[in-house]
Every structure is written in structure tokens, then in C-alpha cells.
Motif scaffolding. Structure first.
Motif, PDB file in Angstrom:
ATOM      1  N   GLU A 153      54.613  51.205   1.971  1.00  0.00           N
ATOM      2  CA  GLU A 153      53.501  51.182   1.212  1.00  0.00           C
ATOM      3  C   GLU A 153      52.202  51.943   2.198  1.00  0.00           C
ATOM      4  O   GLU A 153      51.421  52.861   1.563  1.00  0.00           O
ATOM      5  N   SER A 154      51.925  51.687   3.232  1.00  0.00           N
ATOM      6  CA  SER A 154      50.871  52.270   3.961  1.00  0.00           C
ATOM      7  C   SER A 154      51.078  53.733   4.025  1.00  0.00           C
ATOM      8  O   SER A 154      49.963  54.464   4.168  1.00  0.00           O
ATOM      9  N   ALA A 155      52.185  54.299   4.185  1.00  0.00           N
ATOM     10  CA  ALA A 155      52.548  55.775   4.304  1.00  0.00           C
ATOM     11  C   ALA A 155      52.177  56.388   3.153  1.00  0.00           C
ATOM     12  O   ALA A 155      51.538  57.490   2.831  1.00  0.00           O
ATOM     13  N   VAL A 156      52.636  55.560   2.080  1.00  0.00           N
ATOM     14  CA  VAL A 156      52.223  56.241   0.553  1.00  0.00           C
ATOM     15  C   VAL A 156      50.855  56.505   0.204  1.00  0.00           C
ATOM     16  O   VAL A 156      50.608  56.990  -0.365  1.00  0.00           O
ATOM     17  N   LEU A 157      50.194  55.387   1.045  1.00  0.00           N
ATOM     18  CA  LEU A 157      48.619  55.579   0.506  1.00  0.00           C
ATOM     19  C   LEU A 157      48.032  56.376   1.264  1.00  0.00           C
ATOM     20  O   LEU A 157      46.710  56.380   0.974  1.00  0.00           O
ATOM     21  N   ARG A 158      48.439  57.129   2.342  1.00  0.00           N
ATOM     22  CA  ARG A 158      47.867  57.885   3.090  1.00  0.00           C
ATOM     23  C   ARG A 158      47.830  59.319   2.482  1.00  0.00           C
ATOM     24  O   ARG A 158      48.571  60.081   2.799  1.00  0.00           O
ATOM     25  N   GLY A 159      46.904  59.479   1.693  1.00  0.00           N
ATOM     26  CA  GLY A 159      46.389  60.821   1.264  1.00  0.00           C
ATOM     27  C   GLY A 159      47.232  61.578   0.470  1.00  0.00           C
ATOM     28  O   GLY A 159      48.368  61.266  -0.203  1.00  0.00           O
ATOM     29  N   GLN A 160      46.778  62.649  -0.202  1.00  0.00           N
ATOM     30  CA  GLN A 160      46.883  63.634  -1.327  1.00  0.00           C
ATOM     31  C   GLN A 160      48.284  64.511  -1.082  1.00  0.00           C
ATOM     32  O   GLN A 160      49.215  64.431  -1.879  1.00  0.00           O
ATOM     33  N   GLN A 161      48.576  64.914   0.139  1.00  0.00           N
ATOM     34  CA  GLN A 161      49.469  65.741   0.661  1.00  0.00           C
ATOM     35  C   GLN A 161      50.964  64.594   0.558  1.00  0.00           C
ATOM     36  O   GLN A 161      51.799  65.296   0.065  1.00  0.00           O
ATOM     37  N   VAL A 162      50.431  63.746   0.953  1.00  0.00           N
ATOM     38  CA  VAL A 162      51.722  62.659   0.831  1.00  0.00           C
ATOM     39  C   VAL A 162      52.256  62.516  -0.538  1.00  0.00           C
ATOM     40  O   VAL A 162      53.337  62.753  -0.800  1.00  0.00           O
ATOM     41  N   SER A 163      51.230  62.308  -1.437  1.00  0.00           N
ATOM     42  CA  SER A 163      51.877  61.903  -2.878  1.00  0.00           C
ATOM     43  C   SER A 163      52.668  63.205  -3.572  1.00  0.00           C
ATOM     44  O   SER A 163      53.656  63.275  -3.995  1.00  0.00           O
ATOM     45  N   ARG A 164      52.079  64.330  -3.067  1.00  0.00           N
ATOM     46  CA  ARG A 164      52.333  65.673  -3.878  1.00  0.00           C
ATOM     47  C   ARG A 164      54.062  66.008  -3.139  1.00  0.00           C
ATOM     48  O   ARG A 164      54.745  65.976  -3.888  1.00  0.00           O
ATOM     49  N   ALA A 165      53.996  65.462  -1.706  1.00  0.00           N
ATOM     50  CA  ALA A 165      55.536  65.532  -1.235  1.00  0.00           C
ATOM     51  C   ALA A 165      56.417  64.518  -1.887  1.00  0.00           C
ATOM     52  O   ALA A 165      57.458  64.861  -2.468  1.00  0.00           O
ATOM     53  N   LEU A 166      55.973  63.357  -2.191  1.00  0.00           N
ATOM     54  CA  LEU A 166      56.788  62.511  -2.757  1.00  0.00           C
ATOM     55  C   LEU A 166      57.180  62.799  -4.043  1.00  0.00           C
ATOM     56  O   LEU A 166      58.379  62.608  -4.569  1.00  0.00           O
ATOM     57  N   TYR A 167      56.353  63.451  -4.908  1.00  0.00           N
ATOM     58  CA  TYR A 167      56.621  63.926  -6.425  1.00  0.00           C
ATOM     59  C   TYR A 167      57.426  64.924  -6.321  1.00  0.00           C
ATOM     60  O   TYR A 167      58.535  64.992  -7.250  1.00  0.00           O
ATOM     61  N   GLU A 168      57.510  65.890  -5.351  1.00  0.00           N
ATOM     62  CA  GLU A 168      58.272  67.179  -5.183  1.00  0.00           C
ATOM     63  C   GLU A 168      59.771  66.612  -4.971  1.00  0.00           C
ATOM     64  O   GLU A 168      60.719  66.907  -5.286  1.00  0.00           O
ATOM     65  N   LEU A 169      59.879  65.672  -3.912  1.00  0.00           N
ATOM     66  CA  LEU A 169      61.064  65.026  -3.498  1.00  0.00           C
ATOM     67  C   LEU A 169      61.768  64.300  -4.722  1.00  0.00           C
ATOM     68  O   LEU A 169      63.009  64.497  -5.151  1.00  0.00           O
ATOM     69  N   ASP A 170      61.026  63.679  -5.527  1.00  0.00           N
ATOM     70  CA  ASP A 170      61.547  62.857  -6.603  1.00  0.00           C
ATOM     71  C   ASP A 170      62.085  63.937  -7.697  1.00  0.00           C
ATOM     72  O   ASP A 170      63.104  63.595  -8.301  1.00  0.00           O
ATOM     73  N   ARG A 171      61.213  65.000  -7.729  1.00  0.00           N
ATOM     74  CA  ARG A 171      61.663  66.052  -8.978  1.00  0.00           C
ATOM     75  C   ARG A 171      63.069  66.614  -8.286  1.00  0.00           C
ATOM     76  O   ARG A 171      63.834  67.005  -9.254  1.00  0.00           O
ATOM     77  N   MET A 172      63.225  66.891  -6.988  1.00  0.00           N
ATOM     78  CA  MET A 172      64.280  67.476  -6.484  1.00  0.00           C
ATOM     79  C   MET A 172      65.810  66.529  -6.759  1.00  0.00           C
ATOM     80  O   MET A 172      66.855  66.978  -6.369  1.00  0.00           O
ATOM     81  N   GLY A 173      65.439  65.019  -7.231  1.00  0.00           N
ATOM     82  CA  GLY A 173      66.642  64.353  -7.408  1.00  0.00           C
ATOM     83  C   GLY A 173      66.865  63.225  -6.054  1.00  0.00           C
ATOM     84  O   GLY A 173      67.739  62.578  -6.419  1.00  0.00           O
ATOM     85  N   ILE A 174      66.077  63.658  -5.184  1.00  0.00           N
ATOM     86  CA  ILE A 174      66.145  62.532  -4.010  1.00  0.00           C
ATOM     87  C   ILE A 174      65.616  60.949  -4.359  1.00  0.00           C
ATOM     88  O   ILE A 174      64.457  61.045  -5.246  1.00  0.00           O
ATOM     89  N   ARG A 175      66.271  59.986  -3.978  1.00  0.00           N
ATOM     90  CA  ARG A 175      65.944  58.697  -4.476  1.00  0.00           C
ATOM     91  C   ARG A 175      64.954  58.220  -3.218  1.00  0.00           C
ATOM     92  O   ARG A 175      64.950  58.214  -2.304  1.00  0.00           O
ATOM     93  N   LEU A 176      63.708  57.710  -3.526  1.00  0.00           N
ATOM     94  CA  LEU A 176      62.613  57.111  -2.698  1.00  0.00           C
ATOM     95  C   LEU A 176      62.727  55.712  -2.881  1.00  0.00           C
ATOM     96  O   LEU A 176      62.913  55.045  -4.019  1.00  0.00           O
ATOM     97  N   ALA A 177      62.807  54.998  -1.767  1.00  0.00           N
ATOM     98  CA  ALA A 177      62.506  53.655  -1.754  1.00  0.00           C
ATOM     99  C   ALA A 177      61.356  53.154  -1.050  1.00  0.00           C
ATOM    100  O   ALA A 177      60.924  53.881  -0.063  1.00  0.00           O
ATOM    101  N   LEU A 178      60.737  52.131  -1.315  1.00  0.00           N
ATOM    102  CA  LEU A 178      59.902  51.555  -0.581  1.00  0.00           C
ATOM    103  C   LEU A 178      60.082  50.360  -0.001  1.00  0.00           C
ATOM    104  O   LEU A 178      60.768  49.247  -0.383  1.00  0.00           O
ATOM    105  N   ASP A 179      59.910  50.575   1.330  1.00  0.00           N
ATOM    106  CA  ASP A 179      60.458  49.984   2.188  1.00  0.00           C
ATOM    107  C   ASP A 179      59.303  48.758   2.730  1.00  0.00           C
ATOM    108  O   ASP A 179      58.220  48.725   2.515  1.00  0.00           O
ATOM    109  N   ASP A 180      60.039  47.625   2.988  1.00  0.00           N
ATOM    110  CA  ASP A 180      59.265  46.534   3.508  1.00  0.00           C
ATOM    111  C   ASP A 180      58.216  46.111   2.433  1.00  0.00           C
ATOM    112  O   ASP A 180      57.154  45.471   2.832  1.00  0.00           O
ATOM    113  N   PHE A 181      58.876  46.023   1.305  1.00  0.00           N
ATOM    114  CA  PHE A 181      58.124  45.969   0.027  1.00  0.00           C
ATOM    115  C   PHE A 181      57.396  44.435   0.148  1.00  0.00           C
ATOM    116  O   PHE A 181      57.924  43.346   0.386  1.00  0.00           O
ATOM    117  N   GLY A 182      56.093  44.239  -0.419  1.00  0.00           N
ATOM    118  CA  GLY A 182      55.490  43.034  -0.356  1.00  0.00           C
ATOM    119  C   GLY A 182      54.441  42.981   0.751  1.00  0.00           C
ATOM    120  O   GLY A 182      53.595  41.922   0.761  1.00  0.00           O
TER     121      GLY A 182
END
Ligand code: C2E
Ligand code: MG
Ligand code: MG
Ligand code: MG
Length: 293
Positions: A155-184
């Protein structure tokens, strides 16, 4: 103490040891040398179906085979690798190695034997403007289909900035599965799930520890069960897969299954092992039973 065990203040790796023990500057130089010297290895921890102990996935975990100090775990050097930026080339190695190995398992054991392979990605890597292209390159070079790759982020990685969320959305669009680690364990898990294209949530080990202890009195175990239950209800509502982390006993498996968890990871199910170890498991599994759904 650490000082007595290792010449430069290193401790030989043991699970559960978490303190960085070498001065950061010195460690940075050591890591650079180790990368050039090919001292990093990837081990894989199975992710198992809780109902029948069938292997459904693996998580890649990096190890440092130091020529003098033995096997050093990631808690000892990932923080320094992040600070120095060396996590970028180190992470690239783990990515390429994991994709190559997962594609080899797919070729040898077929599409139903091992659904996916995951690896950990740190915030620093997600900030690297070349990261998405590197992932695409690793998939193309290995021939691994994108839907078989899982990238684990905290979560802390996800929360750090614009560039991060853009990369995550692109990876998701490519069909790669994203997991939220250490959730909670983060501060805004729930709002994050709404905003982030996650496919999987990994319930943190801290909620699994002691989850089976039910003495009938409201207390710590009840609180952990309440969190685990809330997480799985949320995951079902949002159509996400769940993996319970750090399972160390059959009682924990039983409690998690009652709560609705179907996938788990932990020493009780399987330790992190070499790629050959996973191959042996897959071979045994193929011999034992026809592949189920
Ligand atoms: P993580 O991603 O949450 O990985 C799970 C950690 O829990 C692993 O520790 C695993 O060996 C350990 N574990 C699994 N089952 C059990 C259990 O039943 N009991 C206990 N006590 N521990 C269990 P490991 O390999 O030491 O890795 C620690 C952390 O280092 C990882 O946590 C991850 O955040 C990071 N890491 C590991 N490899 C990489 C990598 O290639 N890149 C990056 N950026 N981070 C990595
Ligand atoms: Mg992980
Ligand atoms: Mg984890
Ligand atoms: Mg963890």
C-alpha cells in the motif's frame, strides 16, 4: 549477536531476522559488487489451495548468496537497495528470472499445473519511467503470457505519487495481475482498494498469527478474525482473489477456510524453495492426480 556472527556485522540469514545490520554506505557498494558478481538468486514459495494443498502459484523471493557470509535474506538488503537505487537493476534481474522460469514451468507442465508467478515490486521501481517497458520486454523475451504474471506491491508503494499510479494502470491494461501485499497494515487499505486496479489482496501475516486461538473471550484473536472476515467480504464484493500469508499451522488453515479463504502461503504449507524444488512438486502433483479446476 550479529557482530559476533559476521565479520562486517552481518548475520547469516534466518527467517524472521529483519534488522539491516551493516552501515548503509558500505552495503551499497557491496550490493553493486554482488550484482556484477551474480550473487543474487531467486527462490519460490508455493501458494497453495487450502482445500487440497494443490500448488496454484508461486511468489519469487530474492536471496543474496554472499561468498563469505552465506545466504542473506531480503530484509537485510532491500532497504539499502531502495535507497541507493540498486533495486532497479536487482528488480530487473528478479523480473527476468521469474518470467523465464515461469515460462519454463508452463512449457514443461502445461497450462493448468501452475496458474501464475508473482514477484515483489518496490516503489522505486514503479517510479522508474522504464519499468512498464521492462515488464513488457521480460514477458516478450520469455514468452510468458501476461495474465500469468502477478506483481505484488504494498500500500505504501501505491500511495507514493502520480507516476506510480500511471504505471499500475498501464500494467493492469496489459493484462498483468496486481496484488496488494501485506494487506491491512497500511493506513488507507479500504479507500485504496477502490482506487487501485488490484486483482488480488494478500492478507498480512499479522492477521493470521494467532487467528486460530479462540478462547471464547473477546480479545486479540477475535480482532484478527474480524479483520480477516472484513477483508474477504470486501474482496468478494470487489471480485478480487485473496491469499492468506504466513500460515504456520493446520489450525490456522482451518480457521481461514471457515472464514472463506481458499488460497494460502506459509511455512506450514511450503517453505520458499529453489526452482528445482518447485519442479519436483509439480512433477509429483502431475503424477498424483489429474489436474482439477
Ligand atoms: P513479502 O512479499 O510479504 O514475502 C513474504 C515473506 O514472508 C517472505 O520473507 C517469506 O519467506 C516469509 N514467509 C512466508 N511464509 C512464512 C511463515 O509462515 N512464517 C514467517 N515467519 N514468514 C513467512 P522474505 O523472503 O525474507 O522476504 C521479506 C520481504 O522482502 C518480502 O515480504 C518482500 O517485501 C521483500 N522482498 C523479497 N524479495 C523481493 C524482491 O525481489 N524485490 C523486492 N522489491 N522486495 C522483495
Ligand atoms: Mg510479497
Ligand atoms: Mg507479503
Ligand atoms: Mg509480508
Amino acid at each position: 549477536t550479529a557482530k559476533q556472527q559476521g565479520k562486517a556485522g552481518f548475520v547469516r540469514y534466518a527467517e524472521g531476522m529483519g534488522e539491516p545490520v551493516l552501515a548503509h554506505m558500505q552495503l551499497g557498494g557491496e550490493l553493486r559488487r554482488a550484482l556484477d558478481n551474480d550473487e543474487f538468486r531467486v527462490v519460490y514459495q508455493p501458494i497453495m489451495r487450502l482445500g487440497d494443498n494443490r500448488l496454484v502459484g508461486v511468489e519469487a523471493l530474492v536471496r543474496w548468496h554472499h561468498p563469505a557470509r552465506g545466504v542473506v535474506g531480503p530484509a537485510e538488503f532491500i532497504p539499502a537497495a531502495e535507497r541507493t537505487g540498486l533495486i532497479v537493476p536487482l528488480g530487473r534481474f528478479v523480473l527476468r528470472e521469474t518470467c523465464r522460469q515461469a515460462a519454463a514451468w508452463l512449457a514443461e507442465f502445461g497450462p493448468d499445473a501452475l496458474r501464475e508467478a508473482g514477484l515483489n515490486v518496490s516503489a522505486r521501481q514503479l517510479h522508474d519511467p522504464d519499468f512498464v517497458a521492462e515488464v513488457a520486454g521480460a514477458l516478450a523475451d520469455s514468452g510468458l503470457p501476461c495474465e500469468r504474471l502477478v506483481l505484488e506491491v504494498t500500500e505504501s508503494a501505491v500511495l507514493r505519487g502520480q507516476q506510480v499510479s500511471r504505471a499500475l494502470y498501464e500494467l493492469d491494461r496489459m493484462g498483468i495481475r496486481l496484488a496488494l501485499d501485506d494487506f491491512g497494515t497500511g493506513e488507507s487499505s479500504l479507500s485504496l482498494l477502490r482506487a487501485f486496479p488490484a486483482a488480488i489482496v494478500k492478507l498480512d501475516k499479522s492477521f493470521v498469527d494467532g487467528i486460530e486461538i479462540d478462547d471464547g473471550h473477546p480479545g486479540a484473536a477475535d480482532a484478527r478474525q474480524a479483520v480477516a472476515r472484513a477483508v474477504i467480504q470486501l474482496a468478494h464484493a470487489l471480485k478480487l482473489d485473496t491469499v492468506a500469508e504466513g500460515i504456520e499451522s493446520p489450525e490456522q488453515v482451518a480457521t481461514l477456510r471457515e472464514l472463506g479463504y481458499t488460497l494460502g502461503q506459509g511455512y506450514h504449507l511450503a517453505q520458499p524453495m529453489t526452482a528445482d524444488g518447485v519442479s519436483r512438486l509439480l512433477a509429483r502433483q502431475a503424477a498424483a492426480a489429474p489436474v482439477g479446476p
